[in-house]
Design a protein around this motif. Structure first.
Motif, PDB file in Angstrom:
ATOM      1  N   GLU A  41       0.829  -1.310   0.459  1.00  0.00           N
ATOM      2  CA  GLU A  41      -0.085  -0.022  -0.162  1.00  0.00           C
ATOM      3  C   GLU A  41       0.500   1.423  -0.337  1.00  0.00           C
ATOM      4  O   GLU A  41       0.294   1.758  -0.895  1.00  0.00           O
ATOM      5  CB  GLU A  41      -0.685  -0.141   1.005  1.00  0.00           C
ATOM      6  N   ASN A  42       1.564   1.125   0.681  1.00  0.00           N
ATOM      7  CA  ASN A  42       2.438   2.087   0.594  1.00  0.00           C
ATOM      8  C   ASN A  42       3.224   2.767  -0.120  1.00  0.00           C
ATOM      9  O   ASN A  42       3.345   3.406  -0.902  1.00  0.00           O
ATOM     10  CB  ASN A  42       3.683   2.232   1.954  1.00  0.00           C
ATOM     11  N   GLU A  49       1.741   9.237  -6.310  1.00  0.00           N
ATOM     12  CA  GLU A  49       3.064  11.076  -6.117  1.00  0.00           C
ATOM     13  C   GLU A  49       3.780  10.822  -6.855  1.00  0.00           C
ATOM     14  O   GLU A  49       3.590  11.916  -7.095  1.00  0.00           O
ATOM     15  CB  GLU A  49       2.742  10.725  -4.576  1.00  0.00           C
ATOM     16  N   GLN A  50       4.014   9.495  -7.373  1.00  0.00           N
ATOM     17  CA  GLN A  50       5.472  10.357  -8.585  1.00  0.00           C
ATOM     18  C   GLN A  50       4.879  10.182  -9.537  1.00  0.00           C
ATOM     19  O   GLN A  50       5.197  10.996 -10.412  1.00  0.00           O
ATOM     20  CB  GLN A  50       6.482   9.612  -8.566  1.00  0.00           C
ATOM     21  N   TYR A  51       3.282   9.470  -9.911  1.00  0.00           N
ATOM     22  CA  TYR A  51       3.218   9.605 -11.691  1.00  0.00           C
ATOM     23  C   TYR A  51       2.597  11.080 -11.498  1.00  0.00           C
ATOM     24  O   TYR A  51       2.036  11.617 -12.506  1.00  0.00           O
ATOM     25  CB  TYR A  51       1.907   8.853 -11.194  1.00  0.00           C
ATOM     26  N   GLN A  52       2.011  11.068 -10.177  1.00  0.00           N
ATOM     27  CA  GLN A  52       1.559  13.023 -10.538  1.00  0.00           C
ATOM     28  C   GLN A  52       1.807  14.208 -10.563  1.00  0.00           C
ATOM     29  O   GLN A  52       2.284  15.289 -11.389  1.00  0.00           O
ATOM     30  CB  GLN A  52       0.848  12.923  -9.123  1.00  0.00           C
ATOM     31  N   ASP A  53       3.591  13.597  -9.788  1.00  0.00           N
ATOM     32  CA  ASP A  53       4.768  15.085 -10.286  1.00  0.00           C
ATOM     33  C   ASP A  53       5.161  14.745 -11.745  1.00  0.00           C
ATOM     34  O   ASP A  53       5.772  15.266 -11.957  1.00  0.00           O
ATOM     35  CB  ASP A  53       5.761  14.368  -9.448  1.00  0.00           C
ATOM     36  N   VAL A  54       4.841  13.051 -12.529  1.00  0.00           N
ATOM     37  CA  VAL A  54       6.151  13.391 -13.564  1.00  0.00           C
ATOM     38  C   VAL A  54       4.633  13.710 -14.219  1.00  0.00           C
ATOM     39  O   VAL A  54       4.860  14.715 -15.788  1.00  0.00           O
ATOM     40  CB  VAL A  54       6.297  12.173 -13.901  1.00  0.00           C
ATOM     41  N   VAL A  55       3.550  13.357 -14.949  1.00  0.00           N
ATOM     42  CA  VAL A  55       2.235  14.030 -15.967  1.00  0.00           C
ATOM     43  C   VAL A  55       1.847  14.882 -15.878  1.00  0.00           C
ATOM     44  O   VAL A  55       1.596  15.567 -16.675  1.00  0.00           O
ATOM     45  CB  VAL A  55       2.131  12.577 -15.835  1.00  0.00           C
ATOM     46  N   GLY A  56       1.579  15.084 -13.872  1.00  0.00           N
ATOM     47  CA  GLY A  56       1.250  16.205 -13.800  1.00  0.00           C
ATOM     48  C   GLY A  56      -0.799  16.370 -13.983  1.00  0.00           C
ATOM     49  O   GLY A  56      -1.348  17.524 -13.511  1.00  0.00           O
ATOM     50  N   THR A  65       0.939  -1.101  -9.186  1.00  0.00           N
ATOM     51  CA  THR A  65       2.301  -0.629  -8.992  1.00  0.00           C
ATOM     52  C   THR A  65       2.489  -1.484 -10.483  1.00  0.00           C
ATOM     53  O   THR A  65       3.813  -0.282 -11.094  1.00  0.00           O
ATOM     54  CB  THR A  65       2.983  -1.794  -8.026  1.00  0.00           C
ATOM     55  N   GLU A  66       3.252  -2.548 -11.027  1.00  0.00           N
ATOM     56  CA  GLU A  66       3.582  -2.546 -12.736  1.00  0.00           C
ATOM     57  C   GLU A  66       2.656  -1.783 -13.522  1.00  0.00           C
ATOM     58  O   GLU A  66       3.539  -1.273 -14.426  1.00  0.00           O
ATOM     59  CB  GLU A  66       2.765  -4.311 -12.977  1.00  0.00           C
ATOM     60  N   THR A  67       1.229  -0.760 -13.778  1.00  0.00           N
ATOM     61  CA  THR A  67       0.656  -0.562 -14.934  1.00  0.00           C
ATOM     62  C   THR A  67       1.635   0.527 -14.737  1.00  0.00           C
ATOM     63  O   THR A  67       1.941   1.911 -15.245  1.00  0.00           O
ATOM     64  CB  THR A  67      -0.422  -0.354 -14.747  1.00  0.00           C
ATOM     65  N   LEU A  68       1.583   1.261 -12.967  1.00  0.00           N
ATOM     66  CA  LEU A  68       2.136   2.556 -13.273  1.00  0.00           C
ATOM     67  C   LEU A  68       3.641   2.728 -13.242  1.00  0.00           C
ATOM     68  O   LEU A  68       4.245   4.030 -13.569  1.00  0.00           O
ATOM     69  CB  LEU A  68       1.891   2.885 -11.628  1.00  0.00           C
TER      70      LEU A  68
END
Length: 77
Positions: A41-42, A49-56, A65-68
């Motif tokens: 979960e962590n 959070e990393q996806y949101q920072d990279v993609v916006g 997790t694999e898809t992200l």
């Protein structure tokens, strides 16, 4: 329902007789530590959070997790 076996009660008791016997069996040693694997979960939270920072934008809540990881790698390169 809680287990009420003899060993369960003995492990919960702080009687020195139990401590001595269980110590001989290898229980209650200071050098014995439980090994906890990474919390999935962590890891998922960090990847979101990393996806949101990279993609916006926020990731789809159904991605694992694999898809992200794949989406982040695709967005970076």
């Amino acid at each position: 329902m809680k287990s009420q076996s003899y060993m369960d009660r003995a492990l919960r008791a702080q009687d020195p007789r139990y401590a001595r016997i269980l110590g001989k069996l290898g229980y209650r040693r200071r050098d014995m530590q439980a090994h906890r694997p990474l919390d999935p979960e962590n890891e998922l939270k960090v990847l979101r959070e990393q996806y949101q920072d990279v993609v916006g934008k926020r990731p789809y809540h159904g991605w694992d997790t694999e898809t992200l990881k794949a989406k982040i790698a695709e967005a970076k390169g």
